[in-house]
Design a protein around this motif. Structure first.
Motif, PDB file in Angstrom:
ATOM      1  N   LYS A 125       1.228  -0.132  17.451  1.00  0.00           N
ATOM      2  CA  LYS A 125       2.436  -0.482  16.705  1.00  0.00           C
ATOM      3  C   LYS A 125       3.329  -1.332  17.594  1.00  0.00           C
ATOM      4  CE  LYS A 125       6.462   1.584  14.409  1.00  0.00           C
ATOM      5  NZ  LYS A 125       7.168   2.866  14.088  1.00  0.00           N
ATOM      6  N   PHE A 127       6.968  -3.795  18.083  1.00  0.00           N
ATOM      7  CA  PHE A 127       8.353  -3.860  17.627  1.00  0.00           C
ATOM      8  C   PHE A 127       9.066  -5.002  18.355  1.00  0.00           C
ATOM      9  CE2 PHE A 127       7.605  -0.449  20.650  1.00  0.00           C
ATOM     10  CZ  PHE A 127       8.444  -0.751  21.704  1.00  0.00           C
ATOM     11  N   GLN A 129      13.140  -6.733  18.112  1.00  0.00           N
ATOM     12  CA  GLN A 129      14.427  -6.735  17.447  1.00  0.00           C
ATOM     13  C   GLN A 129      15.540  -7.200  18.374  1.00  0.00           C
ATOM     14  OE1 GLN A 129      13.446  -2.573  16.862  1.00  0.00           O
ATOM     15  NE2 GLN A 129      15.542  -2.065  17.464  1.00  0.00           N
ATOM     16  N   ASP A 141       9.616  -7.765  10.994  1.00  0.00           N
ATOM     17  CA  ASP A 141       8.657  -6.913  10.285  1.00  0.00           C
ATOM     18  C   ASP A 141       7.274  -7.447  10.603  1.00  0.00           C
ATOM     19  OD1 ASP A 141       6.933  -5.680   8.479  1.00  0.00           O
ATOM     20  OD2 ASP A 141       8.443  -5.580   6.897  1.00  0.00           O
ATOM     21  N   ASN A 143       4.444  -6.361   9.799  1.00  0.00           N
ATOM     22  CA  ASN A 143       3.471  -6.256   8.705  1.00  0.00           C
ATOM     23  C   ASN A 143       3.500  -7.499   7.822  1.00  0.00           C
ATOM     24  OD1 ASN A 143       2.540  -3.617   9.371  1.00  0.00           O
ATOM     25  ND2 ASN A 143       4.372  -2.752   8.447  1.00  0.00           N
ATOM     26  N   THR A 144       4.699  -7.966   7.512  1.00  0.00           N
ATOM     27  CA  THR A 144       4.840  -9.157   6.662  1.00  0.00           C
ATOM     28  C   THR A 144       5.087 -10.420   7.467  1.00  0.00           C
ATOM     29  OG1 THR A 144       7.233  -8.826   6.424  1.00  0.00           O
ATOM     30  CG2 THR A 144       5.787  -7.710   4.841  1.00  0.00           C
ATOM     31  N   THR A 146       7.898 -11.400   8.738  1.00  0.00           N
ATOM     32  CA  THR A 146       9.168 -11.989   8.320  1.00  0.00           C
ATOM     33  C   THR A 146      10.297 -11.269   9.029  1.00  0.00           C
ATOM     34  OG1 THR A 146       9.297 -10.495   6.414  1.00  0.00           O
ATOM     35  CG2 THR A 146       8.326 -12.679   6.049  1.00  0.00           C
ATOM     36  N   TRP A 147      11.424 -11.955   9.148  1.00  0.00           N
ATOM     37  CA  TRP A 147      12.577 -11.383   9.835  1.00  0.00           C
ATOM     38  C   TRP A 147      13.527 -10.727   8.842  1.00  0.00           C
ATOM     39  CZ3 TRP A 147      13.062 -10.925  15.009  1.00  0.00           C
ATOM     40  CH2 TRP A 147      12.189 -11.662  15.793  1.00  0.00           C
ATOM     41  N   ILE A 148      14.108  -9.600   9.254  1.00  0.00           N
ATOM     42  CA  ILE A 148      15.093  -8.875   8.463  1.00  0.00           C
ATOM     43  C   ILE A 148      16.461  -9.127   9.067  1.00  0.00           C
ATOM     44  CG2 ILE A 148      15.854  -6.596   7.671  1.00  0.00           C
ATOM     45  CD1 ILE A 148      12.919  -5.690   8.011  1.00  0.00           C
ATOM     46  N   ASP A 162      11.739 -17.699   9.990  1.00  0.00           N
ATOM     47  CA  ASP A 162      10.678 -17.385   9.024  1.00  0.00           C
ATOM     48  C   ASP A 162       9.748 -18.569   8.779  1.00  0.00           C
ATOM     49  OD1 ASP A 162      11.287 -14.751   8.620  1.00  0.00           O
ATOM     50  OD2 ASP A 162      12.390 -15.047   6.750  1.00  0.00           O
TER      51      ASP A 162
END
Length: 355
Positions: A125, A127, A129, A141, A143-144, A146-148, A162
């Motif tokens: 996993k 990460f 951020q 993210d 998995n996708t 893309t940025w949150i 993105d």
């Protein structure tokens, strides 16, 4: 997740390992480097760099020294990344101050990234951020891919990042493959150190008959531990006072918890026990609340042979001398250890068990 400076201490399970990178860019804070970065494996520092020293410096203790000797290119990689990221973070912080309509003051721009690996399931996993002034700013993210953007000011950056296919592909490879492989290599080198487990010595201490009973565990490793009082199998949250987790001079740790006995009837003492739990150890260490097991400074010895007294006294003095010195300075509630010049009652707990 909100983070500020280098404080991030999760409880990692014995089979899940982690490699984390903390990067911090600051403005308006004198007497510290404007850029700092640290790498940790299983929360143990591997190395550090900042804008003053301009090079990555490895930790000199334990397995890290051996790893750097065998893999000098790794240190050069970190030095190069430190230089590049310093320049990037300086530009980003200036841009963010403009975006937030700020012209001066103390501000921080930070990144936390890395990966976790479960050596039993093989699960990986990653990460990645960012935060600005201690608040979440952007989260990737994985998995996708893309940025949150948790705040409106982060939306322009999200939209730009993105569409940056090259960087997104780099992130996918790095956090999915490169980071886990680095982590596995570090764990292999540091296996005996990272998975080291030292069980504690546990003592019951009391200043006077009216004082709380302090359950003190010392000499354990790692620092992922818990200690608490329970009655008839139920953990107590009232009439208890937890002490700090403190380091010992030999790299082990100590911690304590007090139990207020003012409302406990003598006939109910047998219902209470102190429980110590250590990460990586399946069984709890349990010490029953027993008057004859308490180390005090208000009673005279009884039913203990002289050789046993000497041996026990030496053990306890060695185990808690650092604790006593520190706690005296901090105004601690645990009583001082017994010494040869005072009337003391020393009793080891015959009922301390590992279950």
């Amino acid at each position: 997740m909100k983070f500020f400076f280098l404080f991030f201490l999760p409880f990692v399970s014995p089979v899940r390992h982690s490699l984390k990178y903390f990067l911090t860019m600051t403005s308006g804070i004198p007497n510290i480097p404007e850029f700092m970065a640290v790498a940790l494996v299983d929360d143990l520092q591997l190395g550090y760099c900042d804008s003053n020293i301009k090079r990555a410096k490895p930790r000199q203790e334990g397995f890290v020294k051996a790893f750097v000797k065998d893999n000098p290119e790794d240190l050069e990689w970190y030095t190069g990344r430190c230089f590049i990221l310093h320049s990037s973070f300086r530009f980003s912080l200036v841009s963010l101050m403009r975006r937030f309509n700020q012209t001066e003051g103390v501000h921080t721009y930070q990144r936390l990234d890395g990966c976790e690996w479960d050596n039993e399931t093989g699960e990986v996993k990653g990460f990645h951020q960012y935060s600005y002034d201690g608040e979440d700013f952007l989260v990737l993210d994985l998995n996708t891919m893309t940025w949150i953007a948790p705040v409106p000011q982060a939306v322009p950056t999200k939209l730009k990042w993105d569409t940056d296919e090259g960087t997104l592909q780099f992130n996918k490879i790095f956090y999915g493959h490169v980071c886990p492989e680095k982590l596995k290599k570090y764990v292999t080198y540091g296996n005996s150190y990272l998975q080291r487990t030292d069980l504690p010595s546990v003592f019951l201490l009391q200043k006077s008959p009216s004082s709380p009973v302090c359950c003190h565990a010392t000499g354990f490793y790692p620092d992922k531990a818990d200690i608490f009082w329970r009655k008839e199998g139920q953990q107590l949250f009232e009439d208890v006072d937890h002490g700090e987790l403190l380091p010992n001079h030999d790299g082990t740790f100590q911690m304590s918890v007090d139990l207020n006995l003012s409302s406990v009837k003598p006939e109910d003492w047998e219902k209470y026990e102190c429980v110590f739990q250590l990460a990586g150890v399946k069984h709890d260490i349990i010490t029953k609340l027993d008057k004859d097991a308490i180390w005090t400074n208000h009673e005279t010895p009884r039913d203990i042979r002289v050789p046993v007294i000497v041996a026990v006294l030496a053990l306890v003095l060695a185990a808690i001398v650092g604790f006593i010195v520190y706690k005296k300075k901090k105004g601690a509630k645990c009583p001082p250890s017994p010494d040869s010049s005072s009337e003391a009652s020393q009793h080891l707990n015959p009922d301390a068990t590992t279950t």
